[in-house]
Design a protein around this motif. Structure first.
Motif, PDB file in Angstrom:
ATOM      1  N   TYR A 117     -35.387 112.532  46.309  1.00 53.75           N
ATOM      2  CA  TYR A 117     -36.085 113.663  45.694  1.00 53.75           C
ATOM      3  C   TYR A 117     -35.039 114.731  45.408  1.00 53.75           C
ATOM      4  O   TYR A 117     -34.352 115.193  46.322  1.00 53.75           O
ATOM      5  CB  TYR A 117     -37.138 114.196  46.660  1.00 53.75           C
ATOM      6  N   VAL A 118     -34.917 115.108  44.153  1.00 54.28           N
ATOM      7  CA  VAL A 118     -33.938 116.104  43.739  1.00 54.28           C
ATOM      8  C   VAL A 118     -34.669 117.221  42.993  1.00 54.28           C
ATOM      9  O   VAL A 118     -35.447 116.948  42.073  1.00 54.28           O
ATOM     10  CB  VAL A 118     -32.860 115.479  42.814  1.00 54.28           C
ATOM     11  N   THR A 119     -34.398 118.456  43.406  1.00 54.84           N
ATOM     12  CA  THR A 119     -34.998 119.601  42.723  1.00 54.84           C
ATOM     13  C   THR A 119     -34.066 120.037  41.600  1.00 54.84           C
ATOM     14  O   THR A 119     -32.868 120.256  41.822  1.00 54.84           O
ATOM     15  CB  THR A 119     -35.226 120.764  43.706  1.00 54.84           C
ATOM     16  N   LYS A 120     -34.626 120.157  40.400  1.00 57.06           N
ATOM     17  CA  LYS A 120     -33.851 120.586  39.238  1.00 57.06           C
ATOM     18  C   LYS A 120     -33.507 122.067  39.382  1.00 57.06           C
ATOM     19  O   LYS A 120     -34.395 122.886  39.596  1.00 57.06           O
ATOM     20  CB  LYS A 120     -34.668 120.461  37.947  1.00 57.06           C
ATOM     21  N   PRO A 121     -32.250 122.410  39.237  1.00 55.01           N
ATOM     22  CA  PRO A 121     -31.896 123.829  39.227  1.00 55.01           C
ATOM     23  C   PRO A 121     -32.217 124.433  37.859  1.00 55.01           C
ATOM     24  O   PRO A 121     -32.300 123.711  36.858  1.00 55.01           O
ATOM     25  CB  PRO A 121     -30.392 123.817  39.482  1.00 55.01           C
ATOM     26  N   LEU A 122     -32.400 125.735  37.831  1.00 54.21           N
ATOM     27  CA  LEU A 122     -32.691 126.414  36.564  1.00 54.21           C
ATOM     28  C   LEU A 122     -31.427 126.697  35.767  1.00 54.21           C
ATOM     29  O   LEU A 122     -31.462 126.820  34.551  1.00 54.21           O
ATOM     30  CB  LEU A 122     -33.445 127.721  36.834  1.00 54.21           C
ATOM     31  N   ASP A 123     -30.297 126.784  36.454  1.00 54.43           N
ATOM     32  CA  ASP A 123     -29.019 127.084  35.820  1.00 54.43           C
ATOM     33  C   ASP A 123     -28.474 125.848  35.098  1.00 54.43           C
ATOM     34  O   ASP A 123     -28.459 124.742  35.665  1.00 54.43           O
ATOM     35  CB  ASP A 123     -28.024 127.556  36.893  1.00 54.43           C
ATOM     36  N   PHE A 124     -28.020 126.034  33.869  1.00 54.57           N
ATOM     37  CA  PHE A 124     -27.507 124.953  33.030  1.00 54.57           C
ATOM     38  C   PHE A 124     -26.370 124.188  33.709  1.00 54.57           C
ATOM     39  O   PHE A 124     -26.392 122.970  33.800  1.00 54.57           O
ATOM     40  CB  PHE A 124     -27.037 125.519  31.687  1.00 54.57           C
ATOM     41  N   ASN A 125     -25.357 124.895  34.194  1.00 49.07           N
ATOM     42  CA  ASN A 125     -24.205 124.236  34.811  1.00 49.07           C
ATOM     43  C   ASN A 125     -24.596 123.500  36.086  1.00 49.07           C
ATOM     44  O   ASN A 125     -24.092 122.411  36.356  1.00 49.07           O
ATOM     45  CB  ASN A 125     -23.080 125.234  35.076  1.00 49.07           C
ATOM     46  N   GLN A 126     -25.495 124.086  36.867  1.00 44.78           N
ATOM     47  CA  GLN A 126     -25.962 123.412  38.074  1.00 44.78           C
ATOM     48  C   GLN A 126     -26.755 122.154  37.715  1.00 44.78           C
ATOM     49  O   GLN A 126     -26.658 121.140  38.401  1.00 44.78           O
ATOM     50  CB  GLN A 126     -26.816 124.348  38.929  1.00 44.78           C
ATOM     51  N   PHE A 127     -27.535 122.226  36.632  1.00 44.73           N
ATOM     52  CA  PHE A 127     -28.282 121.051  36.183  1.00 44.73           C
ATOM     53  C   PHE A 127     -27.322 119.915  35.835  1.00 44.73           C
ATOM     54  O   PHE A 127     -27.526 118.768  36.225  1.00 44.73           O
ATOM     55  CB  PHE A 127     -29.177 121.395  34.992  1.00 44.73           C
ATOM     56  N   LEU A 128     -26.254 120.244  35.112  1.00 49.24           N
ATOM     57  CA  LEU A 128     -25.262 119.226  34.755  1.00 49.24           C
ATOM     58  C   LEU A 128     -24.598 118.657  36.006  1.00 49.24           C
ATOM     59  O   LEU A 128     -24.382 117.447  36.103  1.00 49.24           O
ATOM     60  CB  LEU A 128     -24.210 119.806  33.811  1.00 49.24           C
ATOM     61  N   THR A 129     -24.301 119.530  36.973  1.00 47.05           N
ATOM     62  CA  THR A 129     -23.687 119.082  38.222  1.00 47.05           C
ATOM     63  C   THR A 129     -24.605 118.128  38.973  1.00 47.05           C
ATOM     64  O   THR A 129     -24.168 117.081  39.464  1.00 47.05           O
ATOM     65  CB  THR A 129     -23.330 120.298  39.116  1.00 47.05           C
ATOM     66  N   ILE A 130     -25.892 118.472  39.051  1.00 48.49           N
ATOM     67  CA  ILE A 130     -26.869 117.618  39.735  1.00 48.49           C
ATOM     68  C   ILE A 130     -26.961 116.263  39.034  1.00 48.49           C
ATOM     69  O   ILE A 130     -26.949 115.206  39.678  1.00 48.49           O
ATOM     70  CB  ILE A 130     -28.265 118.291  39.763  1.00 48.49           C
ATOM     71  N   THR A 131     -27.049 116.276  37.712  1.00 50.25           N
ATOM     72  CA  THR A 131     -27.157 115.026  36.959  1.00 50.25           C
ATOM     73  C   THR A 131     -25.912 114.166  37.161  1.00 50.25           C
ATOM     74  O   THR A 131     -26.016 112.948  37.342  1.00 50.25           O
ATOM     75  CB  THR A 131     -27.390 115.312  35.463  1.00 50.25           C
ATOM     76  N   LYS A 132     -24.746 114.784  37.153  1.00 47.75           N
ATOM     77  CA  LYS A 132     -23.505 114.037  37.395  1.00 47.75           C
ATOM     78  C   LYS A 132     -23.486 113.468  38.806  1.00 47.75           C
ATOM     79  O   LYS A 132     -23.003 112.351  39.027  1.00 47.75           O
ATOM     80  CB  LYS A 132     -22.276 114.933  37.168  1.00 47.75           C
ATOM     81  N   SER A 133     -24.008 114.220  39.773  1.00 47.72           N
ATOM     82  CA  SER A 133     -24.069 113.726  41.155  1.00 47.72           C
ATOM     83  C   SER A 133     -24.982 112.513  41.255  1.00 47.72           C
ATOM     84  O   SER A 133     -24.668 111.544  41.960  1.00 47.72           O
ATOM     85  CB  SER A 133     -24.555 114.821  42.100  1.00 47.72           C
ATOM     86  N   ILE A 134     -26.122 112.576  40.567  1.00 45.00           N
ATOM     87  CA  ILE A 134     -27.033 111.419  40.540  1.00 45.00           C
ATOM     88  C   ILE A 134     -26.310 110.230  39.925  1.00 45.00           C
ATOM     89  O   ILE A 134     -26.355 109.119  40.456  1.00 45.00           O
ATOM     90  CB  ILE A 134     -28.327 111.755  39.766  1.00 45.00           C
ATOM     91  N   GLU A 135     -25.627 110.478  38.822  1.00 43.18           N
ATOM     92  CA  GLU A 135     -24.877 109.407  38.159  1.00 43.18           C
ATOM     93  C   GLU A 135     -23.826 108.835  39.098  1.00 43.18           C
ATOM     94  O   GLU A 135     -23.735 107.609  39.270  1.00 43.18           O
ATOM     95  CB  GLU A 135     -24.193 109.943  36.894  1.00 43.18           C
ATOM     96  N   ASP A 136     -23.038 109.692  39.725  1.00 45.78           N
ATOM     97  CA  ASP A 136     -21.974 109.215  40.614  1.00 45.78           C
ATOM     98  C   ASP A 136     -22.541 108.362  41.742  1.00 45.78           C
ATOM     99  O   ASP A 136     -22.002 107.303  42.049  1.00 45.78           O
ATOM    100  CB  ASP A 136     -21.190 110.389  41.211  1.00 45.78           C
ATOM    101  N   PHE A 137     -23.621 108.821  42.353  1.00 42.59           N
ATOM    102  CA  PHE A 137     -24.182 108.081  43.473  1.00 42.59           C
ATOM    103  C   PHE A 137     -24.868 106.804  43.017  1.00 42.59           C
ATOM    104  O   PHE A 137     -24.534 105.709  43.483  1.00 42.59           O
ATOM    105  CB  PHE A 137     -25.166 108.960  44.254  1.00 42.59           C
ATOM    106  N   TRP A 138     -25.828 106.913  42.088  1.00 43.75           N
ATOM    107  CA  TRP A 138     -26.666 105.768  41.724  1.00 43.75           C
ATOM    108  C   TRP A 138     -25.974 104.765  40.810  1.00 43.75           C
ATOM    109  O   TRP A 138     -26.340 103.595  40.788  1.00 43.75           O
ATOM    110  CB  TRP A 138     -27.982 106.226  41.104  1.00 43.75           C
ATOM    111  N   LEU A 139     -24.987 105.208  40.039  1.00 38.82           N
ATOM    112  CA  LEU A 139     -24.344 104.281  39.105  1.00 38.82           C
ATOM    113  C   LEU A 139     -22.966 103.834  39.555  1.00 38.82           C
ATOM    114  O   LEU A 139     -22.439 102.852  39.035  1.00 38.82           O
ATOM    115  CB  LEU A 139     -24.253 104.900  37.704  1.00 38.82           C
ATOM    116  N   THR A 140     -22.364 104.543  40.516  1.00 39.00           N
ATOM    117  CA  THR A 140     -21.019 104.196  40.942  1.00 39.00           C
ATOM    118  C   THR A 140     -20.986 103.666  42.373  1.00 39.00           C
ATOM    119  O   THR A 140     -20.365 102.645  42.648  1.00 39.00           O
ATOM    120  CB  THR A 140     -20.087 105.423  40.832  1.00 39.00           C
ATOM    121  N   ILE A 141     -21.673 104.332  43.282  1.00 38.79           N
ATOM    122  CA  ILE A 141     -21.605 103.975  44.705  1.00 38.79           C
ATOM    123  C   ILE A 141     -22.625 102.903  45.071  1.00 38.79           C
ATOM    124  O   ILE A 141     -22.298 101.920  45.728  1.00 38.79           O
ATOM    125  CB  ILE A 141     -21.791 105.238  45.575  1.00 38.79           C
ATOM    126  N   VAL A 142     -23.850 103.092  44.651  1.00 35.58           N
ATOM    127  CA  VAL A 142     -24.955 102.210  45.034  1.00 35.58           C
ATOM    128  C   VAL A 142     -24.921 100.910  44.240  1.00 35.58           C
ATOM    129  O   VAL A 142     -24.570 100.897  43.068  1.00 35.58           O
ATOM    130  CB  VAL A 142     -26.304 102.929  44.784  1.00 35.58           C
TER     131      VAL A 142
END
Length: 150
Positions: A117-142
Motif C-alpha cells: 500500500y503506497v500513498t501518493k504524495p501531492l508533490d510532483f517530484n515526490q510522486f516521481l520518486t515514489i513511482t521510481k521506488s515502486i519500479e526499482d523494487f517490483w521490476l528490479t529486486i522482486v
C-alpha cells in the motif's frame, strides 16, 4: 530474435486521474526494465482487462497491477477483492497506489491481500520518486510470478 533479451514487463495502471496516469507513464518511460504500461480508468475496465474480456480480449496478463482505490463504476477495493478471490488472477501482485492515508483503507487493502500500500504524495517530484521506488523494487529486486497462474 535474441532469446537473451528479457520480455517487457506488462504493468496495468488502474487510475482515473489523467494527470497521475501521465506522471506514472513519464516515471516508467526511462525504466531500467523494459515495460508496457496499460492504463484503464475505472474498476469495470480493470476487471475486463485482467479477465481479457470484451474489448480487452487480446490484452496481456499483467505482471504487476498499480491500483487506485477511488475509482468510478467499481471501486479499487472491489477490484482488489475480485482479483485476489480468483484462482487464475490472485498471483498477480497488486500495489495499491492511492491518495488515501486512512487507516481503515490501509487495513482493508491488506485484508483483501494487497501486496503493498503506497500513498501518493501531492508533490510532483515526490510522486516521481515514489513511482521510481515502486519500479526499482517490483521490476528490479522482486521476481514476479510467471505469466501463467501459479
Amino acid at each position: 530474435m535474441d532469446t537473451n533479451t528479457p520480455k517487457p514487463v506488462d504493468i496495468l495502471l488502474v487510475e482515473d486521474n489523467p494527470g497521475d496516469a501521465r506522471l506514472t507513464r513519464e516515471a516508467l518511460k526511462d525504466s531500467k526494465i523494459r515495460n508496457n504500461l496499460w492504463v484503464v480508468e475505472d474498476g469495470v475496465e480493470a476487471i475486463d482487462f485482467v479477465r481479457r474480456s470484451g474489448k480487452y480480449a487480446q490484452a496481456p496478463r499483467p505482471d504487476l497491477i498499480l491500483l487506485d482505490l477511488n475509482l468510478p463504476r467499481k471501486s479499487g477495493r472491489e477490484v482488489l477483492a475480485e482479483i485476489k478471490a480468483d484462482d487464475d488472477l490472485k498471483s498477480i501482485p497488486v500495489v495499491v497506489l492511492t491518495i488515501s492515508k486512512a487507516d481503515e483503507d490501509i487495513c482493508r487493502a491488506y485484508q483483501l491481500h494487497a501486496n503493498c500500500y503506497v500513498t501518493k504524495p501531492l508533490d510532483f517530484n515526490q510522486f516521481l520518486t515514489i513511482t521510481k521506488s515502486i519500479e526499482d523494487f517490483w521490476l528490479t529486486i522482486v521476481r514476479l510470478p510467471p505469466k501463467t497462474a501459479c
